[in-house]
Design an enzyme around this catalytic site. Structure first.
Site, mmCIF file in Angstrom:
data_model
loop_
_atom_site.group_PDB
_atom_site.id
_atom_site.type_symbol
_atom_site.label_atom_id
_atom_site.label_comp_id
_atom_site.label_asym_id
_atom_site.label_seq_id
_atom_site.Cartn_x
_atom_site.Cartn_y
_atom_site.Cartn_z
ATOM 1 N N GLU A 114 -2.796 7.680 -4.516
ATOM 2 C CA GLU A 114 -3.178 7.259 -5.574
ATOM 3 C C GLU A 114 -4.781 7.387 -5.982
ATOM 4 O O GLU A 114 -4.941 7.418 -7.184
ATOM 5 C CB GLU A 114 -2.846 5.746 -5.831
ATOM 6 C CG GLU A 114 -3.648 4.921 -4.709
ATOM 7 C CD GLU A 114 -3.294 3.349 -4.996
ATOM 8 O OE1 GLU A 114 -2.032 2.952 -4.761
ATOM 9 O OE2 GLU A 114 -4.013 2.483 -5.090
ATOM 10 N N ARG A 143 0.817 -0.970 0.045
ATOM 11 C CA ARG A 143 0.086 0.124 -0.144
ATOM 12 C C ARG A 143 0.872 1.325 0.127
ATOM 13 O O ARG A 143 1.846 1.270 0.672
ATOM 14 C CB ARG A 143 -1.049 0.089 1.267
ATOM 15 C CG ARG A 143 -1.901 -1.034 1.206
ATOM 16 C CD ARG A 143 -3.175 -0.296 0.294
ATOM 17 N NE ARG A 143 -4.301 -1.224 0.003
ATOM 18 C CZ ARG A 143 -4.502 -2.445 -0.873
ATOM 19 N NH1 ARG A 143 -3.488 -2.571 -1.688
ATOM 20 N NH2 ARG A 143 -5.495 -2.998 -0.803
ATOM 21 N N ASP A 151 3.887 -0.136 -7.321
ATOM 22 C CA ASP A 151 2.679 -0.346 -7.864
ATOM 23 C C ASP A 151 1.520 0.591 -7.151
ATOM 24 O O ASP A 151 0.385 0.328 -7.438
ATOM 25 C CB ASP A 151 2.428 -1.657 -7.766
ATOM 26 C CG ASP A 151 1.228 -2.072 -8.551
ATOM 27 O OD1 ASP A 151 0.964 -1.762 -9.839
ATOM 28 O OD2 ASP A 151 0.223 -2.851 -7.991
ATOM 29 N N HIS A 205 -1.591 0.358 -9.489
ATOM 30 C CA HIS A 205 -2.107 -0.665 -8.872
ATOM 31 C C HIS A 205 -2.552 -1.518 -9.920
ATOM 32 O O HIS A 205 -3.881 -2.068 -9.872
ATOM 33 C CB HIS A 205 -3.233 0.076 -7.986
ATOM 34 C CG HIS A 205 -3.466 -0.883 -6.864
ATOM 35 N ND1 HIS A 205 -3.635 -0.057 -5.653
ATOM 36 C CD2 HIS A 205 -3.558 -2.024 -6.455
ATOM 37 C CE1 HIS A 205 -4.062 -1.037 -4.777
ATOM 38 N NE2 HIS A 205 -3.690 -2.347 -5.175
HETATM 39 P P1 NAI Z 1 -1.318 -11.610 4.104
HETATM 40 O O1 NAI Z 1 -2.284 -11.359 5.203
HETATM 41 O O2 NAI Z 1 -1.488 -13.122 3.581
HETATM 42 O O3 NAI Z 1 0.133 -11.381 4.569
HETATM 43 C C1 NAI Z 1 0.401 -10.133 5.235
HETATM 44 C C2 NAI Z 1 1.534 -10.362 6.263
HETATM 45 O O4 NAI Z 1 2.073 -9.260 6.807
HETATM 46 C C3 NAI Z 1 1.108 -11.166 7.478
HETATM 47 O O5 NAI Z 1 1.962 -12.447 7.543
HETATM 48 C C4 NAI Z 1 1.361 -10.423 8.443
HETATM 49 O O6 NAI Z 1 1.626 -10.689 9.671
HETATM 50 C C5 NAI Z 1 2.251 -9.238 7.937
HETATM 51 N N1 NAI Z 1 2.506 -8.136 8.820
HETATM 52 C C6 NAI Z 1 1.321 -7.431 9.128
HETATM 53 N N2 NAI Z 1 1.710 -6.066 9.816
HETATM 54 C C7 NAI Z 1 3.245 -6.205 9.658
HETATM 55 C C8 NAI Z 1 4.114 -5.571 10.006
HETATM 56 N N3 NAI Z 1 3.992 -4.192 10.659
HETATM 57 N N4 NAI Z 1 5.517 -5.678 9.727
HETATM 58 C C9 NAI Z 1 5.825 -7.029 9.215
HETATM 59 N N5 NAI Z 1 5.037 -7.967 8.849
HETATM 60 C C10 NAI Z 1 3.507 -7.465 9.040
HETATM 61 O O7 NAI Z 1 -1.530 -10.552 2.858
HETATM 62 P P2 NAI Z 1 -1.166 -11.009 1.380
HETATM 63 O O8 NAI Z 1 -2.241 -11.378 0.713
HETATM 64 O O9 NAI Z 1 0.187 -11.412 1.144
HETATM 65 O O10 NAI Z 1 -1.316 -9.457 1.083
HETATM 66 C C11 NAI Z 1 -0.314 -8.462 1.405
HETATM 67 C C12 NAI Z 1 -0.815 -6.973 0.956
HETATM 68 O O11 NAI Z 1 -0.616 -6.695 -0.376
HETATM 69 C C13 NAI Z 1 -2.177 -6.518 1.559
HETATM 70 O O12 NAI Z 1 -2.270 -6.120 2.582
HETATM 71 C C14 NAI Z 1 -2.523 -5.517 0.267
HETATM 72 O O13 NAI Z 1 -2.215 -4.244 0.902
HETATM 73 C C15 NAI Z 1 -1.499 -5.669 -0.746
HETATM 74 N N6 NAI Z 1 -2.021 -6.112 -1.744
HETATM 75 C C16 NAI Z 1 -1.804 -5.463 -2.932
HETATM 76 C C17 NAI Z 1 -2.357 -5.751 -4.278
HETATM 77 C C18 NAI Z 1 -1.877 -5.145 -5.523
HETATM 78 O O14 NAI Z 1 -2.652 -5.134 -6.575
HETATM 79 N N7 NAI Z 1 -0.796 -4.275 -5.463
HETATM 80 C C19 NAI Z 1 -3.224 -6.894 -4.689
HETATM 81 C C20 NAI Z 1 -3.440 -7.825 -3.400
HETATM 82 C C21 NAI Z 1 -2.867 -7.200 -2.069
#
Ligand code: NAI
Length: 360
Positions: A268, A239, A263, A300
């Site tokens: 944005e 994000r 991205d 994005h």
């Molecule tokens: P997920 O929930 O599987 O993994 C997120 C990980 O981040 C978890 O293991 C969590 O413990 C960890 N985490 C949370 N806060 C943290 C911190 N302060 N420091 C270190 N680790 C921390 O989520 P996923 O599916 O891997 O997605 C990650 C992020 O990617 C989403 O939250 C979303 O913001 C972003 N995203 C972006 C997309 C795009 O098109 N650019 C599409 C999908 C998701």
């Protein structure tokens, strides 16, 4: 079942209409209204008469929008994305249920992060423009082998793990950071969970894959950028708010890091997904950012693959179907879980729990 879609583009319409025709939804009668406008307090009235609103990453679900949606009869917000930092979960509690698509194609996002990295590293974007202009020179296009270098992955959930595996495949050493380390995963790729400081100091590539929370807003800032190597490339498909963009611009201007592949951008919602090519860019930080030859900005689009769009439509419609039929909800987000420190695991580990607890 009337669903109002906000911030829609032709591909949303195509995939949702195709999804609704699938066998698994044969017992549902969906009626879709597709609005191009983003959802905000001024546009929320468009949803009047719809039971469900389907919203995306740059729709603004603040207290005012929620109030207006609720007054218009909306009972369910079905986010067609994973992140939910744009929803005021406290304001929505007791009024409207919120569901999301926790994973559609983590591969799509991880592969895009890898594409940003290699495009920047090998200057493919510059080479593409040069050869189209008949310029076949190589000066300025020198890259670096990824083999033997170090990648730091912040957030080792679904996406971070896939990228770590991809970069391990390039022969990179992998450093990891997560609030909840998965040591078995680290072992499987010969990686290591280390302190954030060490990750910043030793990595040639730093890629962000954690959600945006109040705690990690601007995790990449003037101070943390100072800890990085001059050879570091920062990749952000998480994000925009994870990075203090002004500090990033300063670091790039002064050659403190090697480049950035982004991205997402903190402001944005004013630009992404829209054609602004006939207007001056009024956001000075964005205008400066896209001028750097060593910055690659995509709008994005990391999620944008056929597989992901199909899955987003399928899971969103299934969330709506479950809600309508009163079946256990598996993808609900609630602020109680977020407050209990389960922000990212609420939906994946407590199946049905939020729904069962929220007797409103
Ligand atoms: P997920 O929930 O599987 O993994 C997120 C990980 O981040 C978890 O293991 C969590 O413990 C960890 N985490 C949370 N806060 C943290 C911190 N302060 N420091 C270190 N680790 C921390 O989520 P996923 O599916 O891997 O997605 C990650 C992020 O990617 C989403 O939250 C979303 O913001 C972003 N995203 C972006 C997309 C795009 O098109 N650019 C599409 C999908 C998701």
């Amino acid at each position: 079942m009337r669903i109002a879609f906000f911030d829609t583009k032709p591909y949303d319409r195509n995939y949702f209409e195709a999804g609704a025709r699938q066998e698994e939804f044969s017992d549902m009668r969906f009626e879709f209204s597709f609005f191009e406008s983003k959802l905000n307090p001024a546009t929320a009235a468009l949803a009047k008469g719809h039971e469900v609103v389907c919203a995306f990453v740059n729709d603004k679900l603040d207290a005012k929008t929620i109030e207006a949606l609720s007054a218009g009869g909306v009972k369910l917000i079905a986010l067609r994305c994973a992140g939910y930092n744009n929803v005021d979960l406290q304001a929505v509690w007791g009024k409207i249920h919120v569901v999301r698509v926790p994973a559609y194609s983590p591969h799509a996002v991880a592969e895009h992060a890898a594409a940003l990295l290699q495009t920047l590293n090998r200057r493919i974007h510059t080479a593409y423009n040069r050869t189209r202009d008949g310029n076949f020179t190589l000066t300025g296009l020198v890259g670096r082998d990824l083999y033997g270098k170090t990648a730091g992955i912040i957030g080792t959930g679904k996406i971070g793990k896939i990228l770590a595996t991809i970069l391990h495949g390039f022969g990179m050493k992998i450093l990891l950071d997560d609030l909840y380390p998965d040591q078995a995963f680290a072992q499987s790729i010969g990686g290591e969970y280390v302190s954030r400081e060490r990750l910043y100091a030793e990595s040639d590539v730093i890629s962000l894959h954690c959600p945006l929370t109040p705690e990690n807003k601007y995790m990449i800032n003037a101070e943390t950028l100072k800890l990085m190597k001059k050879s570091a490339i920062v990749i952000n498909t998480g994000r925009g708010g994870l990075i203090d963009t002004k500090a990033l611009v300063d670091a790039l201007k002064n050659g403190k890091i090697r480049g950035a592949g982004l991205d997402v951008y903190e402001e944005e919602d004013q630009y992404f997904f829209e054609d602004k090519s006939m207007e001056p860019i009024r956001d000075d930080v964005l205008a400066r950012l896209i001028q750097f030859p060593n910055v690659l900005l995509t709008s994005h689009q990391a999620f944008l693959t056929e597989e992901a769009l199909g899955e987003i439509a399928r899971v969103s419609l299934d969330n709506v179907r479950r809600w309508k039929k009163g079946e256990p909800q598996i993808n609900e987000i609630c602020y109680r879980c977020v407050d209990a420190g389960k922000a990212s695991s609420c939906a994946k580990t407590t199946e049905g729990r939020c729904w069962a607890e929220s007797k409103h």
